[in-house]
Design an enzyme around this catalytic site. Structure first.
Site, mmCIF file in Angstrom:
data_model
loop_
_atom_site.group_PDB
_atom_site.id
_atom_site.type_symbol
_atom_site.label_atom_id
_atom_site.label_comp_id
_atom_site.label_asym_id
_atom_site.label_seq_id
_atom_site.Cartn_x
_atom_site.Cartn_y
_atom_site.Cartn_z
ATOM 1 N N CYS A 172 0.888 -1.176 0.000
ATOM 2 C CA CYS A 172 0.000 0.000 0.000
ATOM 3 C C CYS A 172 0.920 1.218 0.000
ATOM 4 C CB CYS A 172 -0.846 -0.062 1.264
ATOM 5 S SG CYS A 172 -1.708 1.459 1.693
ATOM 6 N N HIS A 173 0.404 2.353 -0.467
ATOM 7 C CA HIS A 173 1.310 3.515 -0.557
ATOM 8 C C HIS A 173 1.811 3.964 0.816
ATOM 9 C CE1 HIS A 173 2.629 6.407 -3.812
ATOM 10 N NE2 HIS A 173 3.427 6.559 -2.791
ATOM 11 N N THR A 174 1.066 3.663 1.875
ATOM 12 C CA THR A 174 1.513 4.068 3.218
ATOM 13 C C THR A 174 2.855 3.409 3.562
ATOM 14 O OG1 THR A 174 -0.831 4.166 3.763
ATOM 15 C CG2 THR A 174 0.708 4.368 5.595
ATOM 16 N N HIS A 202 1.479 -4.007 5.874
ATOM 17 C CA HIS A 202 0.288 -4.003 6.724
ATOM 18 C C HIS A 202 -0.951 -4.534 6.009
ATOM 19 C CE1 HIS A 202 0.179 -0.160 4.626
ATOM 20 N NE2 HIS A 202 -1.130 -0.195 4.767
ATOM 21 N N GLU A 203 -0.828 -4.838 4.710
ATOM 22 C CA GLU A 203 -1.991 -5.364 3.986
ATOM 23 C C GLU A 203 -1.700 -6.840 3.761
ATOM 24 O OE1 GLU A 203 -3.907 -2.338 1.040
ATOM 25 O OE2 GLU A 203 -3.291 -4.039 -0.154
ATOM 26 N N CYS A 242 -9.880 -2.393 20.651
ATOM 27 C CA CYS A 242 -9.718 -3.100 21.933
ATOM 28 C C CYS A 242 -11.063 -3.586 22.468
ATOM 29 C CB CYS A 242 -9.016 -2.206 22.953
ATOM 30 S SG CYS A 242 -10.079 -0.886 23.620
ATOM 31 N N CYS A 257 -12.603 0.609 25.095
ATOM 32 C CA CYS A 257 -12.480 2.060 25.302
ATOM 33 C C CYS A 257 -13.740 2.776 24.806
ATOM 34 C CB CYS A 257 -11.230 2.589 24.594
ATOM 35 S SG CYS A 257 -11.402 2.648 22.808
ATOM 36 N N CYS A 311 -14.225 2.505 21.037
ATOM 37 C CA CYS A 311 -14.708 1.189 20.584
ATOM 38 C C CYS A 311 -16.175 0.999 20.958
ATOM 39 C CB CYS A 311 -13.852 0.070 21.173
ATOM 40 S SG CYS A 311 -12.227 -0.031 20.394
ATOM 41 N N CYS A 345 -9.793 3.634 18.191
ATOM 42 C CA CYS A 345 -9.536 3.005 19.496
ATOM 43 C C CYS A 345 -8.461 3.768 20.273
ATOM 44 C CB CYS A 345 -9.091 1.563 19.242
ATOM 45 S SG CYS A 345 -8.534 0.696 20.699
ATOM 46 N N ARG A 347 -5.236 2.705 18.098
ATOM 47 C CA ARG A 347 -5.362 3.470 16.852
ATOM 48 C C ARG A 347 -3.993 3.562 16.176
ATOM 49 N NH1 ARG A 347 -6.984 9.518 18.384
ATOM 50 N NH2 ARG A 347 -8.599 8.369 19.476
ATOM 51 N N CYS A 386 -6.449 -3.385 4.161
ATOM 52 C CA CYS A 386 -6.209 -1.932 4.236
ATOM 53 C C CYS A 386 -6.936 -1.204 3.108
ATOM 54 C CB CYS A 386 -4.721 -1.588 4.236
ATOM 55 S SG CYS A 386 -4.496 0.207 4.227
ATOM 56 N N ARG A 388 -2.799 -3.096 -7.141
ATOM 57 C CA ARG A 388 -2.232 -3.846 -6.024
ATOM 58 C C ARG A 388 -1.367 -4.996 -6.545
ATOM 59 N NH1 ARG A 388 -2.519 -0.011 -3.071
ATOM 60 N NH2 ARG A 388 -3.528 -0.027 -1.033
HETATM 61 P P1 NAD Z 1 -1.443 4.889 -5.086
HETATM 62 O O1 NAD Z 1 -0.066 5.424 -5.183
HETATM 63 O O2 NAD Z 1 -1.736 3.583 -5.717
HETATM 64 O O3 NAD Z 1 -2.486 5.976 -5.656
HETATM 65 C C1 NAD Z 1 -2.369 7.346 -5.395
HETATM 66 C C2 NAD Z 1 -2.701 8.096 -6.675
HETATM 67 O O4 NAD Z 1 -2.745 9.510 -6.381
HETATM 68 C C3 NAD Z 1 -1.669 7.933 -7.784
HETATM 69 O O5 NAD Z 1 -2.302 7.479 -8.962
HETATM 70 C C4 NAD Z 1 -1.062 9.329 -7.958
HETATM 71 O O6 NAD Z 1 -0.705 9.594 -9.311
HETATM 72 C C5 NAD Z 1 -2.200 10.220 -7.482
HETATM 73 N N1 NAD Z 1 -1.781 11.538 -7.025
HETATM 74 C C6 NAD Z 1 -0.730 11.873 -6.232
HETATM 75 N N2 NAD Z 1 -0.706 13.201 -6.014
HETATM 76 C C7 NAD Z 1 -1.763 13.726 -6.668
HETATM 77 C C8 NAD Z 1 -2.283 15.055 -6.829
HETATM 78 N N3 NAD Z 1 -1.706 16.114 -6.255
HETATM 79 N N4 NAD Z 1 -3.404 15.204 -7.585
HETATM 80 C C9 NAD Z 1 -4.011 14.158 -8.169
HETATM 81 N N5 NAD Z 1 -3.564 12.879 -8.065
HETATM 82 C C10 NAD Z 1 -2.451 12.677 -7.332
HETATM 83 O O7 NAD Z 1 -1.790 4.855 -3.515
HETATM 84 P P2 NAD Z 1 -2.915 4.027 -2.702
HETATM 85 O O8 NAD Z 1 -2.296 2.795 -2.145
HETATM 86 O O9 NAD Z 1 -4.157 3.951 -3.521
HETATM 87 O O10 NAD Z 1 -3.134 5.023 -1.465
HETATM 88 C C11 NAD Z 1 -3.706 6.288 -1.673
HETATM 89 C C12 NAD Z 1 -3.554 7.143 -0.420
HETATM 90 O O11 NAD Z 1 -4.380 6.618 0.630
HETATM 91 C C13 NAD Z 1 -2.132 7.176 0.141
HETATM 92 O O12 NAD Z 1 -1.905 8.486 0.650
HETATM 93 C C14 NAD Z 1 -2.196 6.201 1.301
HETATM 94 O O13 NAD Z 1 -1.208 6.442 2.286
HETATM 95 C C15 NAD Z 1 -3.589 6.487 1.817
HETATM 96 N N6 NAD Z 1 -4.221 5.463 2.638
HETATM 97 C C16 NAD Z 1 -4.965 5.910 3.671
HETATM 98 C C17 NAD Z 1 -5.640 5.004 4.451
HETATM 99 C C18 NAD Z 1 -6.515 5.474 5.569
HETATM 100 O O14 NAD Z 1 -6.975 4.647 6.366
HETATM 101 N N7 NAD Z 1 -6.803 6.776 5.663
HETATM 102 C C19 NAD Z 1 -5.554 3.620 4.178
HETATM 103 C C20 NAD Z 1 -4.811 3.225 3.060
HETATM 104 C C21 NAD Z 1 -4.139 4.151 2.287
HETATM 105 ZN ZN ZN Z 2 -2.527 0.758 3.733
#
Ligand code: NAD
Ligand code: ZN
Length: 439
Positions: free
Chosen positions: A48-50, A70-71, A100, A103, A106, A114, A118, A178, A432
């Site tokens: 995942c991107h994170t 994490h995925e 948990c 809390c 939860c 959580c 969290r 995720c 993915r």
């Molecule tokens: P990914 O890299 O597959 O997709 C992100 C897309 O955003 C890419 O296609 C990229 O070209 C585009 N992008 C980047 N900057 C941009 C901008 N300024 N304008 C328009 N498009 C833009 O990533 P992903 O795995 O799909 O994750 C996406 C986001 O979600 C990441 O920031 C990730 O960390 C986050 N995330 C958050 C949670 C949560 O629980 N909040 C969970 C999972 C992932």
């Molecule tokens: Zn993730």
């Protein structure tokens, strides 16, 4: 009880020794689980991107050496003291944010944040004793978001592990742990688009396209007041075959995809995204472009990029009062409709949902008038799903064919080739990539 219960397990893990440097497959020692912990055998994991942000550590706190990931999907190998919900052999999905069940968060229906478990991206140790369960020749290796799934075995707090249907194929449902659940939940639980809504999705990666999927479902489901399951499934079949056609059937409803990477647009069509905006093609802010395209703004926007610029645009591209009031006057003038007639609900109702993970030092700024004009800004981790309580039913959606996961899986590599998964993501190639731990 397995022969490894209570013993250290030596296994392969992909270790990040330094920021941005390829992971190295190492032999690591994985200690047995302590109180309220479980040790899992990971069978499949994905990227995942994170993971990539914290591995690059450009805008994030560097913490190395570390095991990311994490995925994933796996099987319980052994459980620590006090664990009653899980037993060896259970099929599970680890989750980066926990539940948990005790809390106030939860216990609240409205939160999945959580108090105890969290997401904490800067912690690299287990809560129980403040130490890592991973080591190489006695040197501790840090955990990542309590999951560290780029290892054949990992130790996780029981509150971050969801037990799922053992019949569910782990090589598919692992992506629900995720990104896909986050995108689904961001729409179903947070943005909640209404009949005929227009939705803008910023970022067309796996998370963003998981947003588009239920949007289309909503749009299709609402065409028919009956909206029964059979009908939705019929629409889904139509959608599967001809996504654009599915969106057309949805009438005036629109799903606008925004991405900097034009390669994303072809893929996104398969998910029902009907219109595309590449911010690079315009010399004005993308929210202005969307406001023009939609006569004042979209009903909902969901930001899935991690870019604070996109977060701002996602917020400012949803409907406000001013533009709609103006539009109302213009329409009334053009059609010479009496002032006493109402043209729908012309108050601000736009809702923007932030999903992307920002850099540590990012700040979100907007003029307060944007909020006074009745826009709503929300954010979510894991799509507001409570991981242990809700994730098993998301898996059931896949089992009941209400949710398709295959189209999110664009690559597959063996564990020894894990760095390829990073290359694909850095090149914006595919959605993915499944990493098979046994290969
Ligand atoms: P990914 O890299 O597959 O997709 C992100 C897309 O955003 C890419 O296609 C990229 O070209 C585009 N992008 C980047 N900057 C941009 C901008 N300024 N304008 C328009 N498009 C833009 O990533 P992903 O795995 O799909 O994750 C996406 C986001 O979600 C990441 O920031 C990730 O960390 C986050 N995330 C958050 C949670 C949560 O629980 N909040 C969970 C999972 C992932
Ligand atoms: Zn993730």
């Amino acid at each position: 009880m397995s022969s490894t219960t209570g013993q250290i397990i030596r296994c392969k893990a992909a270790v990040a020794w330094e920021a941005g440097k390829p992971l190295v497959i190492e032999e690591v020692d994985v200690a047995p689980p302590q109180a309220m912990e479980v040790r899992l055998k990971i069978l499949f994991t994905s990227l995942c991107h994170t993971d990539v942000y914290f591995w690059e550590a450009k805008g994030q706190t560097p913490l190395f050496p570390r095991i990311f990931g994490h995925e994933a999907g796996g099987i319980v190998e052994s459980v620590g003291e006090g664990v009653t919900d899980l037993k060896p052999g259970d099929h599970v999905l680890p989750v980066f944010t926990g539940e948990c069940k005790e809390c106030r968060h939860c216990k609240s229906e409205e939160s999945n944040m959580c108090d105890l478990l969290r997401i904490n991206t800067d912690r690299g140790v287990m809560l129980n004793d403040g130490k890592s369960r991973f080591s190489i020749n006695g040197q501790p290796i840090y955990h990542f978001v309590g999951t560290s799934t780029f290892s054949e075995y990992t130790v996780i707090h029981v509150g971050c592990v969801a037990k799922i249907n053992p019949a569910a194929p782990l090589d598919k449902v692992c992506i629900l742990s995720c990104g896909i659940s986050t995108g689904l939940g961001a729409t179903l639980n947070v943005a909640k688009p209404k009949k005929g809504s227009s939705v803008a999705i910023f970022g067309l990666g796996a998370v963003g396209l998981a947003v588009s999927f239920p949007c289309l479902l909503y749009l299709l489901a609402f065409i028919d007041a009956a909206a029964n399951v059979k009908y939705v499934l019929f629409c889904l079949r139509v959608f599967k075959d001809q996504a654009a056609e599915g969106a057309r059937i949805a009438g005036a409803a629109r799903i606008i995809g925004v991405d900097l990477n034009p390669k994303r647009f072809n893929e996104a069509k398969k998910f029902g995204v009907t219109e595309f905006v590449n911010p690079k093609d315009h010399d004005k802010p993308v929210h202005e472009v969307i406001a023009e395209m939609t006569g004042g703004g979209v009903d909902r926007s969901v930001e899935c990029t991690g870019s604070v610029i996109a977060m701002n645009s996602a917020f400012e591209c949803v409907h406000d009062v001013r533009s709609l009031a103006l539009l109302s006057v213009l329409i009334k003038l053009a059609l010479q409709i009496s002032e006493s007639l109402t043209l729908g609900n012309f108050q601000g109702w736009g809702v923007a949902v932030l999903v992307g993970v920002p850099n540590k030092d990012d700040a979100f700024t907007t003029h307060p008038i944007n909020i006074l004009n009745e826009r709503t800004l929300k954010g979510t981790f894991f799509g507001n799903y409570k991981p242990r309580s809700d994730l098993p039913s998301v898996v059931e959606k896949y089992m009941n064919k209400e949710l398709e996961l295959e189209k999110f899986i664009t690559h597959e590599v063996s564990f020894s080739e894990i760095n390829k998964a990073f290359e694909y993501m850095l090149q914006g190639d595919g959605l993915r990539c499944i990493i098979r731990m046994d290969a």
